[in-house]
Motif scaffolding. Sequence first.
Motif, PDB file in Angstrom:
ATOM      1  N   ARG A 138       0.812  -1.222   0.000  1.00  0.00           N
ATOM      2  CA  ARG A 138       0.000   0.000   0.000  1.00  0.00           C
ATOM      3  C   ARG A 138       0.845   1.272   0.000  1.00  0.00           C
ATOM      4  O   ARG A 138       0.305   2.376   0.079  1.00  0.00           O
ATOM      5  CB  ARG A 138      -0.922   0.002   1.230  1.00  0.00           C
ATOM      6  N   ASP A 140       2.613   4.403  -1.085  1.00  0.00           N
ATOM      7  CA  ASP A 140       2.658   5.416  -2.135  1.00  0.00           C
ATOM      8  C   ASP A 140       3.559   6.525  -1.636  1.00  0.00           C
ATOM      9  O   ASP A 140       3.302   7.111  -0.581  1.00  0.00           O
ATOM     10  CB  ASP A 140       1.256   5.974  -2.432  1.00  0.00           C
ATOM     11  N   HIS A 154       9.761   7.683  -7.402  1.00  0.00           N
ATOM     12  CA  HIS A 154       8.361   7.928  -7.042  1.00  0.00           C
ATOM     13  C   HIS A 154       7.542   6.707  -7.435  1.00  0.00           C
ATOM     14  O   HIS A 154       7.532   6.308  -8.607  1.00  0.00           O
ATOM     15  CB  HIS A 154       7.837   9.174  -7.773  1.00  0.00           C
ATOM     16  N   SER A 156       3.684   4.659  -7.060  1.00  0.00           N
ATOM     17  CA  SER A 156       2.262   4.809  -6.759  1.00  0.00           C
ATOM     18  C   SER A 156       1.503   3.651  -7.381  1.00  0.00           C
ATOM     19  O   SER A 156       1.792   3.262  -8.527  1.00  0.00           O
ATOM     20  CB  SER A 156       1.731   6.136  -7.306  1.00  0.00           C
ATOM     21  N   ALA A 157       0.581   3.083  -6.621  1.00  0.00           N
ATOM     22  CA  ALA A 157      -0.260   1.981  -7.104  1.00  0.00           C
ATOM     23  C   ALA A 157       0.579   0.831  -7.657  1.00  0.00           C
ATOM     24  O   ALA A 157       0.212   0.205  -8.653  1.00  0.00           O
ATOM     25  CB  ALA A 157      -1.251   2.474  -8.155  1.00  0.00           C
ATOM     26  N   THR A 252       6.066  14.301   1.548  1.00  0.00           N
ATOM     27  CA  THR A 252       5.739  12.881   1.448  1.00  0.00           C
ATOM     28  C   THR A 252       6.659  12.081   2.357  1.00  0.00           C
ATOM     29  O   THR A 252       7.655  12.605   2.880  1.00  0.00           O
ATOM     30  CB  THR A 252       5.877  12.385  -0.005  1.00  0.00           C
TER      31      THR A 252
END
Length: 300
Positions: A138, A140, A154, A156-157, A252
């Motif tokens: 999970r 991100d 980076h 994500s998903a 982040t």
Amino acid sequence: MTDAAATDWIAVDWGTSNLRLWRMAADGTVLERVEGDAGMGRLSPEDFEPTLLSLLPDLKARTTVLVCGMAGARQGWIEAPYLSVPCAPPKAAEGIAVPTEDSRLDVRILPGVSQNSPADVMRGEETQVAGFLALNPRFDGVICLPGTHSKWVHVSAGEIISFRSFMTGEIFELLSQRSVLRHGLGQGWDDAAFAAAVDQAMGRPAGFAAELFTLRAEGLLHGLSPDAAAARLSGLLIGMELSAAKPYWLGTSVALLGASKLVAHYRKALEAQAVPVLIADADRMTLEGLKAARKEETQA
């Protein structure tokens, strides 16, 4: 002695300077781990197969060998292609088959990952990313891999969206071993000097080249200790990297993967900027990434 009959497949991380090999059971258990200094940089293409076989003297039946890293570089065993971002980390089915003389070897080298603009490439780090994502599905955010060529990735998903590489480690090596600064650098450390240099480089990056020579001058005129000089050099370089990588880490969470000592330096530098940091063992992430690539194939 490892039971060769229990070996289901072989996981290999083949870097520029060394290689790591794991004999794997079908249930994912590591039967044996072997490490050597026969990295890609020391081998010609015809040397890879005998080098691999020398680490597997009791290999019996035909066995899948899944390889990541610089063995797939243009100067390596055989050139493996790049997947272009955005993309999921490479799977075993996307690996390139390597012709071998020994019929016991079924070798596949995983692709690297490339980025068109700004132009960038990675080989090996994408497998560490895959391992981290396998354990943290999970997540991100950004994964930073400090090293000779640090990577900021980076994700994500479950996909690699973009990344940037920084030659921070290589520049440190060049400056500390081949420049005039080598005369004043020690092997120790000074936390305060490191922190001040990070802050200085991030606040006034235009003065970087001048600050480098100041290290030499302060050693001659004011007795700057060799350990403090080494820590300041590292801090200046990491500070410059953090300044340029700010679009990646600002706002982040960051996962750090790499050698523990270097990771500790990056962690201190990032936490000084109020960045939440996660730490993961790079060696484990590589193996988990190879296992994830293999799992996708066996479950297909």
